[in-house]
Enzyme design. Structure first.
Site, PDB file in Angstrom:
ATOM      1  N   GLU A  85      40.164  36.402  38.418  1.00  0.00           N
ATOM      2  CA  GLU A  85      38.824  36.709  38.916  1.00  0.00           C
ATOM      3  C   GLU A  85      37.785  36.348  37.858  1.00  0.00           C
ATOM      4  O   GLU A  85      38.054  36.467  36.663  1.00  0.00           O
ATOM      5  CB  GLU A  85      38.754  38.200  39.271  1.00  0.00           C
ATOM      6  CG  GLU A  85      39.699  38.545  40.413  1.00  0.00           C
ATOM      7  CD  GLU A  85      39.746  40.034  40.731  1.00  0.00           C
ATOM      8  OE1 GLU A  85      39.010  40.801  40.084  1.00  0.00           O
ATOM      9  OE2 GLU A  85      40.519  40.411  41.624  1.00  0.00           O
TER      10      GLU A  85
ATOM     11  N   HIS B  36      37.028  41.848  45.368  1.00  0.00           N
ATOM     12  CA  HIS B  36      37.379  43.026  44.561  1.00  0.00           C
ATOM     13  C   HIS B  36      36.345  44.146  44.739  1.00  0.00           C
ATOM     14  O   HIS B  36      35.706  44.602  43.782  1.00  0.00           O
ATOM     15  CB  HIS B  36      37.507  42.658  43.083  1.00  0.00           C
ATOM     16  CG  HIS B  36      38.433  43.585  42.344  1.00  0.00           C
ATOM     17  ND1 HIS B  36      39.203  43.183  41.278  1.00  0.00           N
ATOM     18  CD2 HIS B  36      38.712  44.908  42.518  1.00  0.00           C
ATOM     19  CE1 HIS B  36      39.913  44.212  40.821  1.00  0.00           C
ATOM     20  NE2 HIS B  36      39.625  45.271  41.554  1.00  0.00           N
TER      21      HIS B  36
END
Length: 313
Positions: free
Chosen positions: A259, A277
């Site tokens: 990420e 997320h």
């Protein structure tokens, strides 16, 4: 007056109970760089870590009494480096339980009823090709088997909601699933029986890549995978291929291996629902997470033992 360093621009109102101390926090949606953290951590008495806290940064601390991890998963903090310096690291699993479980169930429903795909098609295709019974049929969850990998707080809450939806719930945990939460099964049986496999395990050496190409191949044809745990638990290339081939009906993912990037192979599959997320990303929960970290910091500053120390100090 203590100095508390918050690594990310979190909702400041959640830190109100620290008003007697100096709270250093970046603007909303901003993040202190590693260089900025290195320049500031020497004067910090406590840190709220909402992102990477590597050994290099921890090593620059001179009077740090606590690293309060802003979340349940703490793999972004070098807990061994902190332990070597005698710095406790805490996490806040209770604060993120309900909100993360809600997102897991939302992804489950979205995949089963093809919500993401239908949303895209409704926006870009002619209506005449969309409406009509028998087109784009989804899956009813009632009567299906929900497999929980990791029957802790979040997995247990997902199991509870799954039962309310009329699902049969089975579970696997390293320490064994509580029969009151889910029918305990072995890992192989979990994979073989689940119509929906929902991941709630921490990222460890044992779980990294555990949902491998071979494991995905053993999932039931038409099964669905939900991941709100950690992206590196899954072979995401194999997952994308399994959805593309029709072996799996779809997936719902809130976490990714590196990420903030999202693998292109996942983006290309309309039947994979993607969220960036956001498992605990509600204002109410963000503020409660900040309060939970604040309580731990106040305990540490007062010489009391904080809750949920994860590195054995």
């Amino acid at each position: 007056m203590a100095r508390i360093l918050v690594t990310h621009g979190l909702p400041a109102e959640g830190f109100d109970m620290l008003k007697e101390h100096e709270v250093v926090i970046p603007p909303p949606l901003k993040t202190f760089t590693k260089e900025e953290l290195l320049s500031m951590i020497g004067e910090a008495d406590a840190v709220v870590a909402a992102g990477p806290m590597p050994a290099e940064v921890i090593g620059a601390a001179r009077k740090l009494k606590l690293i309060a991890n802003y979340g349940a998963g703490y793999d972004s903090v070098d807990v061994a480096a902190a332990a070597a310096r005698g710095i406790p690291v805490t996490n806040i699993p209770e604060a993120v339980t309900d909100v993360t479980a809600e997102l897991a169930v939302a992804l489950m429903l979205a995949v089963a009823r093809r919500v993401g795909e239908m949303n895209l098609r409704a926006r870009r295709e002619e209506p005449s090709g969309l409406f009509g019974m028998g087109r784009y049929m989804g899956t009813t969850l009632r009567g299906r088997t929900l497999g929980i990998f990791g029957c802790g707080r979040i997995g247990g809450r997902v199991a509870q909601i799954g039962k309310a939806l009329g699902m049969e719930v089975i579970g696997y945990s390293r320490r064994g699933a509580d029969p009151a939460v889910a029918e305990p099964v072995g890992f192989d049986e979990l994979i073989a029986r689940s119509d929906v496999l929902s991941l709630h395990c921490p990222l460890t050496a044992e779980t990294r890549g555990i949902i491998s190409r071979e494991v995905i191949g053993r999932m039931k044809p038409g099964a669905m995978l939900i991941n709100t745990a950690r992206g590196a638990v899954v072979d995401n290339d194999a997952l994308a291929e399994a959805v593309a081939s029709g072996h799996l009906a779809g997936a719902g993912l809130d976490v990714f291996p590196e990420e903030p990037g999202i693998p292109q192979a996942l983006i290309e599959q309309e039947r994979i629902v993607l969220t960036p997320h956001v498992g605990s990303n509600t204002l109410e929960d963000r503020c409660e997470m900040a309060r939970a970290c604040s309580r731990q910091i106040l305990d540490a500053l007062a010489g009391r033992r904080p809750s949920n120390i994860v590195n054995g100090l």
